[in-house]
Design an enzyme around this catalytic site. Structure first.
Site, short mmCIF file in Angstrom:
data_model
loop_
_atom_site.label_atom_id
_atom_site.label_comp_id
_atom_site.label_asym_id
_atom_site.label_seq_id
_atom_site.Cartn_x
_atom_site.Cartn_y
_atom_site.Cartn_z
N ASP A 8 0.87 -1.17 0.00
CA ASP A 8 0.00 0.00 0.00
C ASP A 8 0.91 1.23 0.00
OD1 ASP A 8 -2.01 -1.83 0.33
OD2 ASP A 8 -2.79 -1.00 2.20
N HIS A 42 5.05 -7.33 -0.43
CA HIS A 42 4.79 -8.62 -1.06
C HIS A 42 5.44 -8.71 -2.44
CE1 HIS A 42 1.34 -9.59 1.80
NE2 HIS A 42 1.61 -8.32 2.07
N SER A 79 7.66 4.02 5.35
CA SER A 79 8.90 4.33 4.66
C SER A 79 8.65 4.30 3.16
CB SER A 79 10.02 3.39 5.07
OG SER A 79 11.27 3.94 4.68
#
Length: 306
Positions: A102, A158, A260
């Site tokens: 995200d 991921h 981050s």
């Protein structure tokens, strides 16, 4: 008459002022504050956790409705939370690389040779970021996407496709904030911060895929599932780490301790998917990059002749 937009927390509105934001989040003892946060966030006490998360909500749009767990034993557990099963949909098109996390899309597009942008008018050379001339040349004239994880976002990342991880290079460094205010002011910021360069190959084609998780203030800690150690300022192992790990598309590869950035690099033969542009939100699993033909255009069906 349209309803007025919801009022944002006053603390958030204050931090939206770029000059003040930069002053409060960078002109501080970054390394010391990061070490303190690493210790404090792991305190396992219901009252400390609840109060910390409540304060966190004053500064960020923290939404825990998709979290697998509803209660957290520490602020760290909330930072690194997992999602409910099915909370994200993975794009299954084999010609598409999906977003690993995200994020808010930052600077992105074709590389200018071996130069990328961290913000408009702020270039940096891949040589300074990746550190290996051969790796840099393999990325030349390809595409890149900067993915900024806000502090309130889901912090796990991921695999963008079926892939094999071949190598990790760890760079110990500073902990500048990686928000837009800092990216405009600190030259070559990504090249100065702590980071891991993950070199991978796509299954089937063998095309190079490079993922660069960049740590930042209050973060400076990266967990990669195939390593038995945490990468952070106290890491004293070898910076060059051979790897032999395979991941299916959408499979979790690791996480940050806080918000981050991840920078994705691909060689020529890929282009940005529609809607991927500076400032656009994206969710893990959504289309990020797609394969293109040798002319740089999508393949078209052959025309029928009379």
């Amino acid at each position: 008459m349209k309803n007025p937009p919801p009022r944002r927390p006053s603390a958030t509105r204050i931090l939206d002022q770029e000059d003040l934001n930069f002053l409060l989040t960078n002109r501080v003892p970054r390394a010391l504050l990061t070490r303190f946060m690493g210790w404090f966030s792991k305190i396992e006490h219901p009252l400390v956790a609840a109060l910390s998360i409540r304060i966190w909500r004053l500064f960020a749009d923290l939404d825990l409705s998709e979290a697998r767990e509803r209660e957290f034993r520490s602020m760290h557990a909330c930072f690194t939370r997992e999602l409910k099963p099915g909370a994200r949909t993975i794009d299954t098109d084999p010609t598409v690389l999906c977003s690993p996390c995200d994020a808010i899309v930052g600077a992105c597009g074709p590389l200018d040779g071996i130069t990328a942008l961290q913000a408009k008018g702020a270039p940096y050379p891949l040589t300074d970021l990746l550190g290996d001339a051969g790796h840099v040349e393999a990325c030349r004239a390809g595409h890149y996407v900067t993915l900024r994880l806000k502090s309130s976002m889901y912090h796990r990342f991921h695999a963008p496709a079926d892939l094999r991880v071949e190598h990790v290079t760890y760079f110990s460094g500073d902990t500048w904030n990686v928000n837009p205010a800092a990216l405009k002011r600190v030259e070559k910021l990504f090249c100065k911060n702590e980071r891991a360069v993950i070199k991978a190959r796509l299954e089937g084609s063998g095309a190079l895929l490079t993922l660069v998780p960049v740590a930042a203030i209050l973060v400076a800690s990266i967990r990669l599932h195939w390593l038995d150690t945490l990468l952070h300022a106290g890491y004293r192992g070898p910076p060059q780490i051979p790897a032999h790990a395979s991941f299916a598309k959408g499979q979790e590869m690791g996480w940050f301790e806080h918000g981050s950035t991840i920078i994705v690099f691909v060689p020529p033969g890929f282009a940005l998917c529609p809607g991927v542009e500076d400032g656009s939100p994206i969710r893990m699993g959504q289309a990020l990059l797609r394969r293109i033909d040798e002319t740089g255009s999508p393949l078209e069906p052959p025309r029928l002749t009379a």
